[in-house]
Design a protein around this motif. Structure first.
Motif, PDB file in Angstrom:
ATOM      1  N   THR A  79      17.903   1.843 -14.226  1.00  0.00           N
ATOM      2  CA  THR A  79      17.107   1.012 -13.319  1.00  0.00           C
ATOM      3  C   THR A  79      18.007   0.517 -12.194  1.00  0.00           C
ATOM      4  OG1 THR A  79      15.694   0.306 -15.142  1.00  0.00           O
ATOM      5  CG2 THR A  79      15.646  -1.030 -13.143  1.00  0.00           C
ATOM      6  N   ARG A  80      17.645   0.858 -10.955  1.00  0.00           N
ATOM      7  CA  ARG A  80      18.485   0.516  -9.804  1.00  0.00           C
ATOM      8  C   ARG A  80      17.796  -0.416  -8.821  1.00  0.00           C
ATOM      9  NH1 ARG A  80      18.942   4.679  -6.587  1.00  0.00           N
ATOM     10  NH2 ARG A  80      17.362   5.977  -7.606  1.00  0.00           N
ATOM     11  N   LEU A  81      16.560  -0.780  -9.106  1.00  0.00           N
ATOM     12  CA  LEU A  81      15.764  -1.573  -8.162  1.00  0.00           C
ATOM     13  C   LEU A  81      15.361  -2.896  -8.784  1.00  0.00           C
ATOM     14  CD1 LEU A  81      14.109  -1.779  -5.477  1.00  0.00           C
ATOM     15  CD2 LEU A  81      12.233  -0.669  -6.714  1.00  0.00           C
ATOM     16  N   VAL A  82      15.570  -3.976  -8.026  1.00  0.00           N
ATOM     17  CA  VAL A  82      15.087  -5.307  -8.397  1.00  0.00           C
ATOM     18  C   VAL A  82      14.260  -5.831  -7.235  1.00  0.00           C
ATOM     19  CG1 VAL A  82      15.702  -7.675  -9.008  1.00  0.00           C
ATOM     20  CG2 VAL A  82      17.131  -5.786  -9.813  1.00  0.00           C
ATOM     21  N   VAL A  83      13.025  -6.246  -7.508  1.00  0.00           N
ATOM     22  CA  VAL A  83      12.199  -6.887  -6.482  1.00  0.00           C
ATOM     23  C   VAL A  83      11.973  -8.332  -6.876  1.00  0.00           C
ATOM     24  CG1 VAL A  83      11.081  -4.738  -5.764  1.00  0.00           C
ATOM     25  CG2 VAL A  83      10.020  -6.136  -7.531  1.00  0.00           C
ATOM     26  N   THR A  84      11.940  -9.215  -5.882  1.00  0.00           N
ATOM     27  CA  THR A  84      11.907 -10.653  -6.157  1.00  0.00           C
ATOM     28  C   THR A  84      10.736 -11.322  -5.434  1.00  0.00           C
ATOM     29  OG1 THR A  84      13.461 -11.026  -4.340  1.00  0.00           O
ATOM     30  CG2 THR A  84      14.399 -10.752  -6.531  1.00  0.00           C
ATOM     31  N   LEU A  94       2.218  -6.540  -3.198  1.00  0.00           N
ATOM     32  CA  LEU A  94       2.815  -5.331  -3.751  1.00  0.00           C
ATOM     33  C   LEU A  94       2.053  -4.816  -4.981  1.00  0.00           C
ATOM     34  CD1 LEU A  94       5.218  -3.444  -3.266  1.00  0.00           C
ATOM     35  CD2 LEU A  94       6.559  -4.842  -4.844  1.00  0.00           C
ATOM     36  N   PHE A  95       1.445  -5.741  -5.734  1.00  0.00           N
ATOM     37  CA  PHE A  95       0.735  -5.373  -6.970  1.00  0.00           C
ATOM     38  C   PHE A  95      -0.672  -5.975  -6.968  1.00  0.00           C
ATOM     39  CE2 PHE A  95       5.289  -5.962  -7.953  1.00  0.00           C
ATOM     40  CZ  PHE A  95       5.632  -4.660  -8.321  1.00  0.00           C
ATOM     41  N   PRO A  96      -1.515  -5.627  -6.008  1.00  0.00           N
ATOM     42  CA  PRO A  96      -2.820  -6.303  -5.886  1.00  0.00           C
ATOM     43  C   PRO A  96      -3.711  -6.138  -7.101  1.00  0.00           C
ATOM     44  CG  PRO A  96      -2.714  -4.339  -4.486  1.00  0.00           C
ATOM     45  CD  PRO A  96      -1.321  -4.595  -4.972  1.00  0.00           C
ATOM     46  N   GLU A  97      -3.685  -4.961  -7.727  1.00  0.00           N
ATOM     47  CA  GLU A  97      -4.563  -4.725  -8.878  1.00  0.00           C
ATOM     48  C   GLU A  97      -4.122  -5.523 -10.095  1.00  0.00           C
ATOM     49  OE1 GLU A  97      -1.186  -1.920  -9.606  1.00  0.00           O
ATOM     50  OE2 GLU A  97      -2.174  -2.868  -7.899  1.00  0.00           O
ATOM     51  N   GLU A 119       0.806  -1.226   0.000  1.00  0.00           N
ATOM     52  CA  GLU A 119       0.000   0.000   0.000  1.00  0.00           C
ATOM     53  C   GLU A 119       0.842   1.280   0.000  1.00  0.00           C
ATOM     54  OE1 GLU A 119      -2.804  -0.260   3.186  1.00  0.00           O
ATOM     55  OE2 GLU A 119      -3.926  -1.899   2.269  1.00  0.00           O
ATOM     56  N   ARG A 120       2.143   1.173  -0.216  1.00  0.00           N
ATOM     57  CA  ARG A 120       2.963   2.372  -0.370  1.00  0.00           C
ATOM     58  C   ARG A 120       4.023   2.163  -1.462  1.00  0.00           C
ATOM     59  NH1 ARG A 120       5.132   2.587   5.928  1.00  0.00           N
ATOM     60  NH2 ARG A 120       5.611   0.380   6.158  1.00  0.00           N
ATOM     61  N   ARG A 121       3.616   1.428  -2.477  1.00  0.00           N
ATOM     62  CA  ARG A 121       4.509   1.131  -3.601  1.00  0.00           C
ATOM     63  C   ARG A 121       4.959   2.395  -4.318  1.00  0.00           C
ATOM     64  NH1 ARG A 121       1.155  -1.904  -7.498  1.00  0.00           N
ATOM     65  NH2 ARG A 121       0.896   0.052  -8.637  1.00  0.00           N
ATOM     66  N   ASP A 122       4.097   3.400  -4.380  1.00  0.00           N
ATOM     67  CA  ASP A 122       4.441   4.622  -5.102  1.00  0.00           C
ATOM     68  C   ASP A 122       5.656   5.304  -4.482  1.00  0.00           C
ATOM     69  OD1 ASP A 122       2.365   4.145  -6.800  1.00  0.00           O
ATOM     70  OD2 ASP A 122       1.017   5.644  -5.932  1.00  0.00           O
ATOM     71  N   ARG A 123       5.799   5.186  -3.177  1.00  0.00           N
ATOM     72  CA  ARG A 123       6.956   5.809  -2.511  1.00  0.00           C
ATOM     73  C   ARG A 123       8.237   5.087  -2.935  1.00  0.00           C
ATOM     74  NH1 ARG A 123       6.158   6.094   3.779  1.00  0.00           N
ATOM     75  NH2 ARG A 123       8.082   7.317   3.540  1.00  0.00           N
TER      76      ARG A 123
END
Length: 478
Positions: A354-359, A368-371, A340-344
């Motif tokens: 691109t500096r971020l990798v999520v696993t 993280l991506f409910p929709e 609920e704070r993914r935008d931050r």
């Protein structure tokens, strides 16, 4: 492939000639694979896949074998090349509902191809059940009927093929689960369409492999030192939850990071210290500690999340890393912290590179991506690509068919990871490997693809009965 076929016809190729080559390739495969068959049973559908089936049946009849043909739908309503193929078939066909499997049958499934986007009709589902119950061998034309070629998902019911013969290139349904398991061995036959026409319609989705990162990987140099190979920092959890971060740190060291530091809260220093030798240890409790730690510009790459706990600290630390221009692999508790704070998170890591990798695994992805997760019509690559675009980072959507997606639209599917990876701590090892590859200069997408590959190869080396500790020890660098 429908657009490829249309492009081939528009440039003057004989579309029925393509169908002839496809159907005869299937007949050749059937004769080669099952010369002992008592009868070849060809199931023909209402479209071009059925046309391939009629060509196959005619070729088998010419070879002198026993055949039986069953149709789905009204064959008199066929059009185009499929109608020509039906007219050229010299035998008769029966309604598919009449097919009863017999000993010695080999079924050639030419009912529906990769374009299926609805549940199979009830009469087809019934035949699928009969064939499965009788354990009759199936050769699928293009894709086992009942599989969605875009997602690999079953549309009501699907054949389990021993062999699938497809044309020009594999489709996502051949690689994604459960499609991969239902296709059996996949044989790709070139029916003569110029490759430039296939490539023109191919999307950025591919099978994961060394070609994706080989040109971006910097080999070891005689002048290298540990800092040139990169410094990876892994955040530790509290004193009773330090193991996951140690798995990440050890995997990072094995994967080629020049040095690895465990950033530990004070209460966990003793627990970590007693287990660590080659991995360094630093105390980081607060946001001020993180800011001080970042004063050293060599500390560019981080792993946060394995066993971390405390979502507020995880969120704070990750955002500080992002605003400081650092690279981060975010896993496990780190992912959940941004529910609920993914935008931050996206804003903190915004930028040209691109500096971020999520696993995330399935559950973390949904948090993280409910929709995106709730879209039942989208396949796994589509979901991963939508997530990467929304986040502005690379998404490693884990599972037996892990998908790696970049915000620029590239995506890769890993097809060689063994089921032994379904063990606690496996994901922590993966996070460490990806972090280490980023320290060595690989861009985020390439590092994620290479990391997923190395992870699977380590599991294959470790063999059956592996634990996460075995897995970390089995990691080798690129």
């Amino acid at each position: 492939m429908a657009r490829v076929d249309a492009a081939a016809a528009a440039t003057g190729q004989d579309s029925f000639g393509l169908m002839l080559r496809a159907g005869e390739a299937v007949a050749a495969a059937a004769l080669r694979l099952y010369p002992q068959a008592m009868r070849y049973v060809v199931l023909c559908g209402p479209g071009n896949n059925g046309g391939d089936g009629y060509v196959c049946a005619e070729a088998l009849a010419r070879s002198g074998t026993a055949i039986a043909v069953f149709h789905c739908g009204d064959p008199s309503r066929l059009s185009g090349d499929a109608a020509v193929a039906r007219a050229a078939y010299s035998g008769v066909s029966q309604d598919i509902a009449n097919y009863l499997p017999a000993d010695g049958d080999v079924v050639i499934d030419a009912l529906f191809g990769a374009g299926l986007a609805r549940d199979v009709p009830s009469e087809v589902a019934e035949v699928i059940h009969r064939v499965s119950s009788a354990r009759i061998a199936v050769i699928a034309v293009d894709l086992p009927s009942g599989l969605d070629g875009a997602t690999g998902q079953v549309r009501g019911a699907a054949f389990r093929a021993a062999r699938t013969v497809t044309f020009m290139a594999r489709k996502p349904g051949h690689v994604l689960l459960p499609g991969r398991d239902l296709c059996g061995e996949v044989e790709v036959f070139d029916i003569g369409i110029p490759w430039r026409q296939v490539a023109a319609e191919a999307g950025p989705l591919c099978v994961n492999g060394a070609a994706l990162w080989h040109d971006r990987h910097r080999a070891l140099d005689a002048a290298d030192h540990k800092y040139r190979r990169g410094h990876l920092t892994v955040f530790s959890g509290p004193d009773i939850a330090t193991g996951a971060a140690r798995l990440s740190a050890m995997a990072g060291l094995k994967a080629g990071a020049g040095l690895v530091t465990m950033a530990s809260p004070a209460a966990a220093l003793a627990a970590n210290g007693v287990h660590l030798t080659a991995i360094m240890l630093a105390r980081l409790d607060t946001a001020d500690d993180v800011e001080a730690y970042l004063q050293d510009p060599r500390r560019q790459n981080f792993v946060l999340g394995p066993g971390f706990g405390d979502p507020e600290r995880a969120c704070d630390f990750a955002l500080r890393l992002g605003h400081a221009g650092r690279c981060l692999v975010l896993d496990a508790d780190g992912i959940t912290a941004f529910r609920e704070r993914r935008d931050r998170l996206a804003a903190a890591f915004d930028g040209k590179a691109t500096r971020l990798v999520v696993t995330p695994h399935e559950g973390e992805f949904a948090r993280l991506f409910p929709e995106i997760a709730k879209d039942a019509t989208a396949g796994k690559p589509d979901k991963a690509l939508a997530a990467a675009s929304a986040l502005g980072g690379v998404v490693v959507y884990k599972g037996a068919d892990t998908v790696i997606a970049a915000p620029d639209g590239r995506a890769a599917i890993e097809e060689h990871a063994p089921p032994t990876l379904a063990t606690a701590g496996s994901g922590d090892v993966l996070a460490g490997i990806i972090g280490a590859l980023m320290t060595q200069g690989l861009p985020a997408f390439e590092a994620a693809c290479a990391g997923v590959h190395l992870h699977g190869q380590a599991a294959l080396r470790a063999g059956r009965g592996l634990t996460a500790e075995d897995l970390a020890r089995a990691v080798l660098p690129l």
